[in-house]
Design a protein around this motif. Sequence first.
Motif, PDB file in Angstrom:
ATOM      1  N   LEU A   8      10.103   8.039  -9.048  1.00 40.55           N
ATOM      2  CA  LEU A   8      10.965   7.364  -8.080  1.00 40.55           C
ATOM      3  C   LEU A   8      10.679   7.841  -6.658  1.00 40.55           C
ATOM      4  CD1 LEU A   8      14.347   7.285 -10.039  1.00 40.55           C
ATOM      5  CD2 LEU A   8      12.775   5.391  -9.625  1.00 40.55           C
ATOM      6  N   ARG A   9      10.461   9.140  -6.489  1.00 41.27           N
ATOM      7  CA  ARG A   9      10.105   9.659  -5.162  1.00 41.27           C
ATOM      8  C   ARG A   9       8.794   9.051  -4.681  1.00 41.27           C
ATOM      9  NH1 ARG A   9      12.189  14.991  -6.899  1.00 41.27           N
ATOM     10  NH2 ARG A   9      14.031  15.468  -5.628  1.00 41.27           N
ATOM     11  N   LEU A  10       7.834   8.955  -5.583  1.00 39.82           N
ATOM     12  CA  LEU A  10       6.550   8.379  -5.229  1.00 39.82           C
ATOM     13  C   LEU A  10       6.701   6.911  -4.847  1.00 39.82           C
ATOM     14  CD1 LEU A  10       3.441   8.733  -5.089  1.00 39.82           C
ATOM     15  CD2 LEU A  10       3.378   8.008  -7.479  1.00 39.82           C
ATOM     16  N   SER A  15       7.120   2.456  -0.933  1.00 45.00           N
ATOM     17  CA  SER A  15       7.865   1.337  -0.343  1.00 45.00           C
ATOM     18  C   SER A  15       7.981   1.470   1.168  1.00 45.00           C
ATOM     19  CB  SER A  15       9.262   1.245  -0.971  1.00 45.00           C
ATOM     20  OG  SER A  15      10.094   2.311  -0.546  1.00 45.00           O
ATOM     21  N   GLU A  16       7.956   2.709   1.673  1.00 46.95           N
ATOM     22  CA  GLU A  16       8.074   2.922   3.112  1.00 46.95           C
ATOM     23  C   GLU A  16       6.726   2.761   3.810  1.00 46.95           C
ATOM     24  OE1 GLU A  16       9.911   6.710   3.665  1.00 46.95           O
ATOM     25  OE2 GLU A  16      11.842   6.066   2.834  1.00 46.95           O
ATOM     26  N   HIS A  17       5.635   3.134   3.139  1.00 48.86           N
ATOM     27  CA  HIS A  17       4.312   3.074   3.771  1.00 48.86           C
ATOM     28  C   HIS A  17       3.517   1.847   3.341  1.00 48.86           C
ATOM     29  CE1 HIS A  17       4.653   7.154   5.386  1.00 48.86           C
ATOM     30  NE2 HIS A  17       5.124   7.539   4.214  1.00 48.86           N
ATOM     31  N   ARG A  25      -0.301  10.996  -0.306  1.00 46.05           N
ATOM     32  CA  ARG A  25      -0.330  12.081   0.678  1.00 46.05           C
ATOM     33  C   ARG A  25       1.082  12.620   0.936  1.00 46.05           C
ATOM     34  NH1 ARG A  25      -2.088   9.321   4.766  1.00 46.05           N
ATOM     35  NH2 ARG A  25      -4.246   9.398   4.024  1.00 46.05           N
ATOM     36  N   ALA A  26       2.068  11.715   1.048  1.00 47.70           N
ATOM     37  CA  ALA A  26       3.445  12.146   1.318  1.00 47.70           C
ATOM     38  C   ALA A  26       4.019  12.958   0.167  1.00 47.70           C
ATOM     39  CB  ALA A  26       4.322  10.923   1.589  1.00 47.70           C
ATOM     40  N   CYS A  27       3.577  12.658  -1.056  1.00 42.71           N
ATOM     41  CA  CYS A  27       4.116  13.353  -2.234  1.00 42.71           C
ATOM     42  C   CYS A  27       3.196  14.456  -2.738  1.00 42.71           C
ATOM     43  CB  CYS A  27       4.385  12.345  -3.348  1.00 42.71           C
ATOM     44  SG  CYS A  27       5.673  11.149  -2.949  1.00 42.71           S
ATOM     45  N   ALA A  72      19.067   5.175  -2.984  1.00 38.73           N
ATOM     46  CA  ALA A  72      20.451   5.597  -3.220  1.00 38.73           C
ATOM     47  C   ALA A  72      20.496   6.836  -4.098  1.00 38.73           C
ATOM     48  CB  ALA A  72      21.240   4.456  -3.860  1.00 38.73           C
ATOM     49  N   MET A  73      19.650   6.879  -5.119  1.00 38.89           N
ATOM     50  CA  MET A  73      19.626   8.039  -6.009  1.00 38.89           C
ATOM     51  C   MET A  73      19.150   9.285  -5.276  1.00 38.89           C
ATOM     52  SD  MET A  73      18.081   6.232  -9.449  1.00 38.89           S
ATOM     53  CE  MET A  73      17.986   7.786 -10.350  1.00 38.89           C
ATOM     54  N   MET A  74      18.101   9.142  -4.460  1.00 41.86           N
ATOM     55  CA  MET A  74      17.589  10.297  -3.729  1.00 41.86           C
ATOM     56  C   MET A  74      18.592  10.781  -2.683  1.00 41.86           C
ATOM     57  SD  MET A  74      14.916  10.928  -5.276  1.00 41.86           S
ATOM     58  CE  MET A  74      13.995  10.044  -6.536  1.00 41.86           C
ATOM     59  N   ASP A  75      19.297   9.857  -2.062  1.00 42.86           N
ATOM     60  CA  ASP A  75      20.329  10.246  -1.099  1.00 42.86           C
ATOM     61  C   ASP A  75      21.444  11.024  -1.786  1.00 42.86           C
ATOM     62  OD1 ASP A  75      18.951   9.078   0.960  1.00 42.86           O
ATOM     63  OD2 ASP A  75      20.191   7.269   1.062  1.00 42.86           O
ATOM     64  N   GLU A  76      21.852  10.545  -2.957  1.00 43.22           N
ATOM     65  CA  GLU A  76      22.901  11.239  -3.708  1.00 43.22           C
ATOM     66  C   GLU A  76      22.433  12.634  -4.118  1.00 43.22           C
ATOM     67  OE1 GLU A  76      26.093  10.595  -4.590  1.00 43.22           O
ATOM     68  OE2 GLU A  76      26.032   8.887  -3.240  1.00 43.22           O
ATOM     69  N   TRP A  77      21.194  12.729  -4.566  1.00 40.33           N
ATOM     70  CA  TRP A  77      20.690  14.035  -4.997  1.00 40.33           C
ATOM     71  C   TRP A  77      20.573  14.997  -3.813  1.00 40.33           C
ATOM     72  CZ3 TRP A  77      20.530  16.507  -9.328  1.00 40.33           C
ATOM     73  CH2 TRP A  77      19.762  17.667  -9.448  1.00 40.33           C
TER      74      TRP A  77
END
Length: 301
Positions: A8-10, A15-17, A25-27, A72-77
Motif C-alpha cells: 500500500l505504501r508503494l 499514485s503521487e508520482h 526510489r521513494a520506498c 486514509a489508512m496511512m494517515d490513520e497509522w
Amino acid sequence: MNATFRQLRLFLAFSEHLSVTAAARACHVTQPTASMQLRELAEGVGMPLYEQVGKRLYLTPAGEALARTARAMMDEWSAFEQHMDGIKGMTRGRLRLSVVSTAKYFVPRLLGTFCAAFPDIDIALEVLNRDGVLRRLHENLDDLYIMSMPPSDLELERHAFLANPLDVIASASHPLVGRERIALAELGPLRFILREKGSGTRLACDRHFRALGFRADIRMELGSNEAIKQAVAASLGLGVISRHALGERPEEEQLVTLPVEGFPVQSNWWTLYRKGKRLSPVATAFLHHLEHAGQAELRKS
C-alpha cells in the motif's frame, strides 16, 4: 483480498508520482521489486490499477479508489504512531505541507523555528502555484495548506495567521517616486505588470480594482514574483506584489513602494485543511506554532 502495508505504501507513492521508478526510489526498493509488488496488488484487487496512454501512466477508477483508501489508512497509522510517541513523551513524525509560491518568502523561516523546537519532526514541503496547491487540497494529499485566497468550492477549516498586504511598486527612477500621495486615477494611463490569472495575488488585486472601479492597463502577466520585480526595476511598468515577496530592502533591487490611494490591499495568509479531517499531533503543533508566530509579527508591526 490481501494487501500488505508495504504494498500500500508503494502504491501510494506510485499514485503521487505516476512512475514505477520514482515510487521504487521513494520506498527504497528496486524497480523490479516495485513492479512485482504493484502487479501482485493488482491481482489481489482483481482489476488493473493503472494504464498507459501514450508515454504517460494514469490511475484507473480502481486505482484512484485504492489510492484514497491507502492514503486514509496511512494517515490513520501515522496519527497512531504520533499518539503513541506523545504518550511516551516524544514528539516526532512527519509534517506534509503545501504552500503557494509567494509563501516561500516566509514559510521556511517559520519551519526553521518549528524544527528547532521539535528536532525529530521531518518536513515534506511542496511549493507550487495556486492551482497546484488546490489540486493537492482537492485530493487531500497533505496535512496543511497555506495560501492567501482560499477556494470557495470546498468545506474547509480556515485559520488566518499573518497579514498579507499588497503594494504598488515602481522602478526607483519612476517619475511618481517621491510623491507623498498618489490618486489611483493617475495610474490609469500607466502600464501594469501583474501575476498570472488564477494566482492569489492576482485574484486579490483584480477584486480590489473592481471594488474601486479602476481598470488597469495590464501589459504583461508573469508567473513569479521575482520576474515581476525584475520587469518593474527595468521600467517596464508598475507592479502589485505581496510585501513578503518585496523583502526588507527593496531599494537594493531598484524598487520603490508607491503611496497609492486605496493601497496596500489588506489580505491574510490562511492555513487550510478539509473540514472533518483529523489533524495529526504534528500538524496540530504546527498550526499552533503559526498562530503564535503571527501574533509575534503583529506585535512587531
